[in-house]
Structure formats: structure tokens, C-alpha cells
Enzyme design. Structure first.
Site, PDB file in Angstrom:
ATOM      1  N   LYS A 151      -4.955   3.478  -5.318  1.00 19.80           N
ATOM      2  CA  LYS A 151      -3.783   3.738  -4.776  1.00 19.80           C
ATOM      3  C   LYS A 151      -4.072   3.918  -3.171  1.00 19.80           C
ATOM      4  O   LYS A 151      -4.936   4.674  -2.805  1.00 19.80           O
ATOM      5  CB  LYS A 151      -3.198   5.023  -5.348  1.00 19.80           C
ATOM      6  CG  LYS A 151      -1.795   5.427  -4.787  1.00 19.80           C
ATOM      7  CD  LYS A 151      -1.224   6.496  -5.462  1.00 19.80           C
ATOM      8  CE  LYS A 151       0.093   6.751  -5.173  1.00 19.80           C
ATOM      9  NZ  LYS A 151       0.720   8.068  -5.869  1.00 19.80           N
ATOM     10  N   SER A 178       5.201   7.654  -7.812  1.00 18.18           N
ATOM     11  CA  SER A 178       5.048   6.782  -6.806  1.00 18.18           C
ATOM     12  C   SER A 178       3.640   5.650  -6.700  1.00 18.18           C
ATOM     13  O   SER A 178       3.434   4.772  -6.166  1.00 18.18           O
ATOM     14  CB  SER A 178       4.530   7.692  -5.422  1.00 18.18           C
ATOM     15  OG  SER A 178       3.620   8.206  -5.678  1.00 18.18           O
ATOM     16  N   SER A 201       3.887  11.020 -10.686  1.00 17.48           N
ATOM     17  CA  SER A 201       3.399   9.654  -9.910  1.00 17.48           C
ATOM     18  C   SER A 201       2.513   9.017 -10.563  1.00 17.48           C
ATOM     19  O   SER A 201       2.301   7.787 -10.144  1.00 17.48           O
ATOM     20  CB  SER A 201       3.021  10.038  -8.609  1.00 17.48           C
ATOM     21  OG  SER A 201       4.153  10.264  -7.883  1.00 17.48           O
TER      22      SER A 201
END
Lengths: 94, 496
Positions: free
Chosen positions: B80, B155, B179
């Protein structure tokens, strides 16, 4: 309780944000709704007797003060828009 | 679709060790898949195929020289874009870090690279981890591989979608309020949020420092575990990490007789999508048939999770994001006075949701409001922790849905941030309590969208999560499902 336009401007100033007039109006509505929603916390019964700290972190962790290799100044400066030798160069404060 | 990308990590490890597959072939297979689907999905912010191949080549050479040590060597991992990888651009999904190239790698990345893994690219994320849909990335949104009109969740939407679409076998994410778990659920993959303090946060771009945890997406718990055990453990660069040893699963008992599964009615509200309830009821039935016992637990203060989290996390974020001022990193607004540089850089480069959270957090911490908001939220957080502590005296695991609905349509909460925040109601409580939690696939709804189930363990008991997920994943096949977009492509090619 609605959050006033003056308060929005004050908060934005503290956060170093320059909001447009449209943004101020938008955040006024949204933040009022959100802060109203937070009002639930006021009615929680056991709250005042509760301790504040999180309690899961061991605050007694200490280590020997032994120098080790770290990032070089060059590496730390490399992402700045403006550097002068070993310093970040910024416009005048005043 | 190259058949190697159908393989899980635990199948790839022996293939690599026996020389039936080289790291270069494996990397090429994933790069080809990325090439095929990336324009539709937009899962990556940064990818450098030449660097990936060159690292794969080096991995093959090292494997030959070092006689098959390091089983994870040569296996790609997506990371990420909120986690730093040295010399690879890192944006945090925000324009304020456009062009930033970290001079250091996060500890989790360093440990995985030392184990021989190859970072295949940096995945898309809501800016600074603030969002539940990846719609708030400044680099375009990611689409859900199961249905391109729906969000992957957030996210860590890019990482979840990448694993679901077979663009990478495994991916790292971060989980502050859900997330990792929520996009895992939305995308039909497994997602682990370890206990707070289990994995180093050094190199994670800070959002909410008392909540952020590095998590892992994988196709099943057996793929996630070796990555977890590689990254977990004390790090002197992060003093919030625990010195407790990482649990082993060598002696894991797959007999669930007597296992006490906690169910709390607070996690099954009226507005829970009926198909989610049905899917979870079915899993519970299966667990009971294997000897587990259901115990009702009361978690009386769980409903406070949304206001508590949406005060504490933005408050911490407002402090953590104060460093983004255009001076030391990122683009800088051109101005004659320093204060204007701060105001203009931040105002021009921070997105809408980021500004909103900074405002909420600044308000909550400001003079006159600190006790009423931040002070009260911290106390309420302790009530939530206490609820869980008491529950775990009577149960071994708590079983809940991951979200009230399956993946939402793109643009669903466009003008209503509060409605968006309320969707986090099921993932927030274990985040606030610092507990480990795992999202696993539990089926599909009537629209063909994935449903997830959440397992919450007691603190530092990730091995308990492994035990139950392993059993569920050996008696069900939900985790093996592939999005139709991806599987039809494979069938198409196989017929040629």
C-alpha cells in the site's frame, strides 16, 4: 449546536488551511452534523469515573544511549524543493 | 492468465524450491496480468516492471547460490502506498507527497525484502488512509474486480483489489479503523489486522498513531501467516511494539470442540443486509457442527465506537499531518512569505476528506473543547476496551459481520460524510481496543458481491484467529472464488 462561520475560520487558521467561501459553507454544514452526532458521548453514564490514559503502552522502556549510523543529511535533504548546502531554504518568515 | 498466478503462496514455495518455476517466470506472469487488467482497475499508483524483473533475476541467482534458504524468496508482494519502500515513490494517495521518494524502507518492508520477497508495486489508497472506498485517492479510484461499478472498499482498496484480481499473490495494507478488513470483505479475500503493538509502524505514514496497524491481504490464512510471522515482532524503531514472541501455529489444534464463540447483538443491527446475516448464520452453523459453542456476550458501549473513533483518529491525524507544509518534502507552493507557503501548499494539495478530518481533529483538540471531545472520547475508548476484556473472560473468539452492507456503488456517499463514517461501525471496535481481527470470505450476495465475516481475538492471540480461519477454510470454499472478470479471462485463454 451549529458551528459558526467564525469558528470554522479559526479552526482552519489553526490547521494552516486556507478555505474558499464555498468550502467554509460546506464544512459548516458537515461539521455541524458530525459534531452533533458526537454529542452522544455526553450522555454516557460511566464516563466520568473512567481513567483517561490508554494503559496498554509500557512507558518505562529505555535503552542505552549508544550512537549508531543514521540517515545522511543528503538523504534527508533530497526531497525538499529548495536546499542550500546542508539546509532547507525557506522564504522569509516576516 | 498464466496458471502460476492461480497458485497460492504455499503452492508456489515448493515449485520455486524444486526449480519447476523461476522467480522471473513468476514475476512475468503477474506483470502480464497487471498489464491485462490495470487500466480497468487502477490498483497501482507506482509500478516499475524493469526493476521487478531485475530483482526476480537476482532472486533466482541467490536461490541457486544459497541452496534454497528463504522459502519466500522471489515471491512478489504489493505494498500500500502508505508504507515506505526505499527509493520507490510514495504518495500516501495524496498530491501533497507527489514526487516524494523515501530514503528509507518501513521495517515491515525491510523484513520482507530480507526474506527475499519482491515489492511489485505501490497500491492505491484513500489519501492518508482516510476513507472506506478508495474514492478519496488523489490518483483516481480503484474499481472492485467483482463489479466495476462498485468500490473495492478502503482505504487499502488497491491492495485488496490486486489480490482479488490475481495481480499479486499477497499484499500489505494498513488498518486504522477497518482499512484492511473492510476492503478484504468487499473484494472476497482474507485480510488480517494484527494486534496493535504486534507489528512495527516505522515507515507507515502516520494517520492515527494509537490505532494504525500494518495488515496483510491474502487468498487464505495459510498465505497470510508466513508474511505475518516475518513482519511481526519487536522493533526498536517503534517503541509501541511488544517484546512478546510471535505465536507459532506448529501445534495448532484443529479440533474446535469446546471452542466458545461470542456473538454480540450489538454487531447485528436492524440495518444489516439480510444476505450477510444469512451467510454468517451458515458459518456459525458449521462451527457448531464442528463442536463449537455459541455464547452471547454483551458489549454495551460498542455503539459509541463511531463518535469515539471519529474524534480520536482525526485528532491524532491533525497532529500527524502538521508536518506536511511543503518545506522538507513534497511540492511547495511558490510564495514570498513562509506562512503563505504553509497555507497554500496545504490548501492546494490536501484533498477534501483529508481537510475535513484535519478540521474535525483540530476542533476536538482546540482550547475550550479538548476535554469535552478528546478527553471524553479517550475515556469512552477505555469503556469499549473494558467491554472486550470482560467478554473474553467467557469466550475465545468474537464473530461479527465486517460491514452493514456489501461493496457500495461508486459515489454512494458522495455528499454525506457522516453516513460514510457510520458504515465503519463493525470494524472500529477492535481497532479502538487494539485487538487482532481477521476478515474472511463468507459467500456472495444476490448481486454477486462478496460477503465477509470478522473474527476478533483477544490481544496478541493471532494464532487463535489462524486456528478458526484454517478450519473454516478447510470446510468451505468461499475463499477460492475468483471474480468473474478474472476467471472468464482465464477460461477464454485456456480454450485457445
Amino acid at each position: 449546536m451549529p458551528i459558526s462561520r467564525e469558528e470554522i475560520k479559526h479552526i482552519a487558521n489553526l490547521a494552516r488551511l486556507q478555505l474558499t467561501d464555498e468550502e467554509i459553507v460546506k464544512y459548516e454544514t458537515q461539521l455541524t452534523n458530525i459534531l452533533d452526532f458526537f454529542g452522544q458521548l455526553r450522555s454516557v453514564k460511566d464516563l466520568n469515573t473512567m481513567a483517561s490514559s490508554s494503559g496498554t503502552i509500557d512507558h518505562t522502556l529505555l535503552r542505552q544511549d549508544e550512537p549508531v549510523e543514521s540517515d545522511t543529511a543528503q538523504e534527508i535533504l533530497q526531497n525538499s524543493a529548495d536546499v542550500d548546502k546542508n539546509q532547507f531554504r525557506i522564504p522569509p518568515v516576516f | 492468465m498464466n496458471p502460476f498466478i492461480q497458485q497460492s503462496i504455499h503452492s508456489l514455495i515448493p515449485l520455486l524450491a524444486e526449480g519447476k518455476l523461476s522467480s522471473v517466470e513468476l514475476a512475468e506472469a503477474y506483470l502480464e496480468q497487471i498489464d491485462r487488467f490495470e487500466s480497468e482497475l487502477n490498483t497501482f499508483i507506482h509500478i516499475d516492471p524493469k526493476m521487478v524483473i531485475s530483482k526476480a533475476r537476482r532472486a533466482d541467482q541467490e536461490r541457486a547460490r544459497e541452496n534454497n534458504t528463504k522459502p519466500l524468496r522471489g515471491i512478489p508482494i504489493a505494498v500500500k502506498d502508505l508504507i515506505t519502500v526505499k527509493d520507490m515513490p510514495c504518495t500516501a494517495g495524496s498530491k501533497i507527497l507527489e514526487g516524494y521518494i523515501p530514503p528509507y524502507s518501513a521495517t515491515v518492508v525491510r523484513r520482507l525484502e530480507e526474506a527475499g520477497m519482491i515489492v511489485i508495486g505501490k497500491t492505491n489508497t484513500d489519501a492518508f488512509g482516510m476513507g472506506s472506498s478508495t474514492e478519496f485517492s488523489d490518483y483516481g479510484m480503484t474499481k472492485n474486480p467483482w463489479n466495476l461499478e462498485h468500490v473495492p472498499g478502503g482505504s487499502s482498496g488497491g491492495s485488496a483489489a490486486a489480490v482479488a484480481a490475481r495481480l499479486a499473490p499477497i499484499a500489505l495494507g494498513t488498518d486504522t479503523g477497518g482499512s484492511v478488513r473492510q476492503p478484504a470483505s468487499n473484494c472476497g479475500v482474507s485480510g488480517l489486522k494484527p494486534s496493535y503493538g504486534r507489528v512495527s509502524r516505522y515507515g507507515l505514514i502516520a494517520f492515527g498513531s494509537s490505532l494504525d496497524v500494518c495488515g496483510i491481504f491474502g487468498r487464505d490464512i495459510d498465505d497470510i501467516w508466513p508474511i505475518f510471522s516475518t513482519i511481526a515482532g519487536y522493533d526498536q524503531l517503534d517503541m509501541t511494539t511488544s517484546k512478546l514472541g510471535v505465536p507459532s501455529i506448529d501445534q495448532v489444534n484443529l479440533d474446535l470442540t469446546g471452542l466458545r464463540i461470542g456473538i454480540s447483538s450489538e454487531f447485528f443491527p436492524e440495518n444489516l443486509q439480510p444476505e450477510i446475516k444469512l451467510a454468517l448464520d451458515e458459518l456459525i452453523r458449521q462451527l457448531k457442527s464442528l463442536g463449537a459453542r455459541i455464547v452471547e456476550v454483551g458489549l454495551a458501549h460498542i455503539h459509541l465506537s463511531v463518535p469515539v473513533y471519529y474524534i480520536l483518529a482525526p485528532a491524532e491525524a491533525s497532529a500527524n499531518l502538521a508536518r506536511f507544509d511543503g518545506i522538507r518534502f513534497g511540492p511547495r507552493a511558490e510564495n514570498e512569505k513562509m506562512w503563505d507557503v504553509f497555507f497554500n501548499t496545504r490548501s492546494q494539495k490536501f484533498g477534501d476528506e483529508v481537510k475535513r478530518r484535519i478540521m474535525i481533529g483540530t476542533y476536538a483538540l482546540s482550547s475550550g473543547y479538548y476535554d469535552a471531545y478528546y478527553g471524553q472520547a479517550n475515556k469512552a475508548r477505555n469503556l469499549i476496551k473494558q467491554d472486550f476484556q470482560q467478554a473474553f473472560e467467557n469466550v475465545d473468539i468474537i464473530f461479527t459481520p465486517v460491514a452493514p452492507t456489501t461493496a457500495l456503488k461508486i459515489g454512494a456517499h458522495h455528499d454525506d460524510p457522516l453516513a460514510m463514517y457510520l458504515e465503519d461501525i463493525m470494524t472500529l471496535p477492535p481497532s479502538l481496543a487494539g485487538l487482532p481481527a481477521l476478515s474472511i470470505p463468507a459467500g456472495l450476495d444476490g448481486q454477486g458481491l462478496p460477503i465477509g465475516a470478522q473474527l476478533i481475538g483477544n490481544v496478541f492471540q493471532e494464532d487463535r484467529l489462524y486456528q478458526i480461519a484454517k478450519v473454516i477454510q478447510s470446510v468451505t470454499t468461499f475463499h477460492k472464488m475468483v471474480p468473474p472478470l478474472i476467471s472468464s479471462d482465464f477460461k477464454g485463454k485456456a480454450q485457445k
